[in-house]
Design a protein around this motif. Structure first.
Motif, PDB file in Angstrom:
ATOM      1  N   PHE A 218       1.169  -0.500   0.265  1.00  0.00           N
ATOM      2  CA  PHE A 218      -0.129  -0.234  -0.585  1.00  0.00           C
ATOM      3  C   PHE A 218       0.830   1.389  -0.284  1.00  0.00           C
ATOM      4  N   CYS A 219       0.800   1.715  -0.967  1.00  0.00           N
ATOM      5  CA  CYS A 219       1.567   2.685  -1.492  1.00  0.00           C
ATOM      6  C   CYS A 219       1.752   4.034  -0.678  1.00  0.00           C
ATOM      7  N   ASN A 220       0.449   4.605   0.150  1.00  0.00           N
ATOM      8  CA  ASN A 220       0.453   5.089   0.612  1.00  0.00           C
ATOM      9  C   ASN A 220       1.424   4.952   1.957  1.00  0.00           C
ATOM     10  N   GLU A 221       0.973   4.352   2.928  1.00  0.00           N
ATOM     11  CA  GLU A 221       1.402   3.565   4.183  1.00  0.00           C
ATOM     12  C   GLU A 221       2.847   3.660   4.080  1.00  0.00           C
ATOM     13  N   THR A 222       3.568   2.789   2.904  1.00  0.00           N
ATOM     14  CA  THR A 222       5.056   2.648   2.721  1.00  0.00           C
ATOM     15  C   THR A 222       5.691   4.177   2.262  1.00  0.00           C
ATOM     16  N   ILE A 223       5.059   5.186   1.964  1.00  0.00           N
ATOM     17  CA  ILE A 223       5.994   6.104   1.811  1.00  0.00           C
ATOM     18  C   ILE A 223       5.779   6.750   2.908  1.00  0.00           C
ATOM     19  N   LYS A 224       4.632   7.094   3.492  1.00  0.00           N
ATOM     20  CA  LYS A 224       4.760   7.559   5.108  1.00  0.00           C
ATOM     21  C   LYS A 224       4.894   7.395   5.565  1.00  0.00           C
ATOM     22  N   GLN A 225       5.206   6.085   6.208  1.00  0.00           N
ATOM     23  CA  GLN A 225       6.495   5.282   7.100  1.00  0.00           C
ATOM     24  C   GLN A 225       7.978   5.994   7.268  1.00  0.00           C
ATOM     25  N   GLU A 226       8.225   6.425   5.607  1.00  0.00           N
ATOM     26  CA  GLU A 226       9.594   5.903   5.832  1.00  0.00           C
ATOM     27  C   GLU A 226       9.366   7.430   5.849  1.00  0.00           C
ATOM     28  N   LEU A 227       8.890   8.609   5.602  1.00  0.00           N
ATOM     29  CA  LEU A 227       8.986   9.913   5.446  1.00  0.00           C
ATOM     30  C   LEU A 227       9.393   9.726   7.032  1.00  0.00           C
ATOM     31  N   ALA A 228       8.472   9.268   7.822  1.00  0.00           N
ATOM     32  CA  ALA A 228       8.685   9.121   9.462  1.00  0.00           C
ATOM     33  C   ALA A 228       9.449   9.165  10.068  1.00  0.00           C
ATOM     34  N   GLU A 229      10.619   7.825   9.143  1.00  0.00           N
ATOM     35  CA  GLU A 229      11.549   7.159   9.074  1.00  0.00           C
ATOM     36  C   GLU A 229      12.791   8.580   9.614  1.00  0.00           C
ATOM     37  N   GLU A 230      12.196   9.208   7.690  1.00  0.00           N
ATOM     38  CA  GLU A 230      13.319   9.828   7.852  1.00  0.00           C
ATOM     39  C   GLU A 230      13.585  11.391   8.318  1.00  0.00           C
ATOM     40  N   GLU A 231      12.392  11.764   9.514  1.00  0.00           N
ATOM     41  CA  GLU A 231      12.398  13.143  10.304  1.00  0.00           C
ATOM     42  C   GLU A 231      13.358  12.539  11.203  1.00  0.00           C
ATOM     43  N   PHE A 232      13.535  11.456  11.464  1.00  0.00           N
ATOM     44  CA  PHE A 232      14.435  10.797  13.052  1.00  0.00           C
ATOM     45  C   PHE A 232      15.332  10.763  13.149  1.00  0.00           C
TER      46      PHE A 232
END
Length: 139
Positions: A125-139
């Motif tokens: 589910f690309c929306n969730e995958t990208i959202k998770q990747e962006l969240a990980e990059e913020e940390f």
């Protein structure tokens, strides 16, 4: 022993996905598509029997579109024959993974299991995958 791959589906899905597979991986004489119910005279039982007869002596991997569908159910009659392997859930990532492994020396069961595991990871589910990747990059 030669490995043969049969793609079987309702309608023209099998030949369509074979076309895509050939575009990506190149043509392979050991892969055949069976498009079912594309005309009124189609006899699934007869077609399956003919496929088994033509491919006698080969390891036969059949991939159908839907588990429990009529195409899959017809091939299920042969599940206990030696060198016959049936997989449901026809999709391109699985086929790419499977066909790239077919020439190897691993057992057919092993290459099917490896291809299934790899294909499962490709469903996203690309929306969730990208959202998770962006969240990980913020940390």
């Amino acid at each position: 022993m030669t490995r043969k791959l049969i793609l079987a589906s309702h309608g023209k899905f099998a030949s369509g996905i074979l076309s895509s597979l050939q575009l990506i991986c190149g043509a392979d004489q050991d892969i055949t598509a069976l498009d079912c119910y594309t005309d009124e005279a189609f006899d699934l039982t007869k077609e399956v029997q003919q496929i088994l007869q033509v491919n006698a002596g080969a390891e036969l991997i059949v991939v159908t579109d839907v588990f429990g569908g009529s195409v899959n159910n017809e091939f299920l009659h042969y599940i206990h024959q030696p060198n016959f392997y049936l997989v449901a859930g026809l999709n391109l990532p699985f086929l790419i993974s499977l066909t790239t492994r077919m020439i190897g020396s691993n057992s057919t069961e092993t290459i099917i299991q490896e291809a299934l595991e790899e294909a499962k990871e490709s469903i996203q589910f690309c929306n969730e995958t990208i959202k998770q990747e962006l969240a990980e990059e913020e940390f």
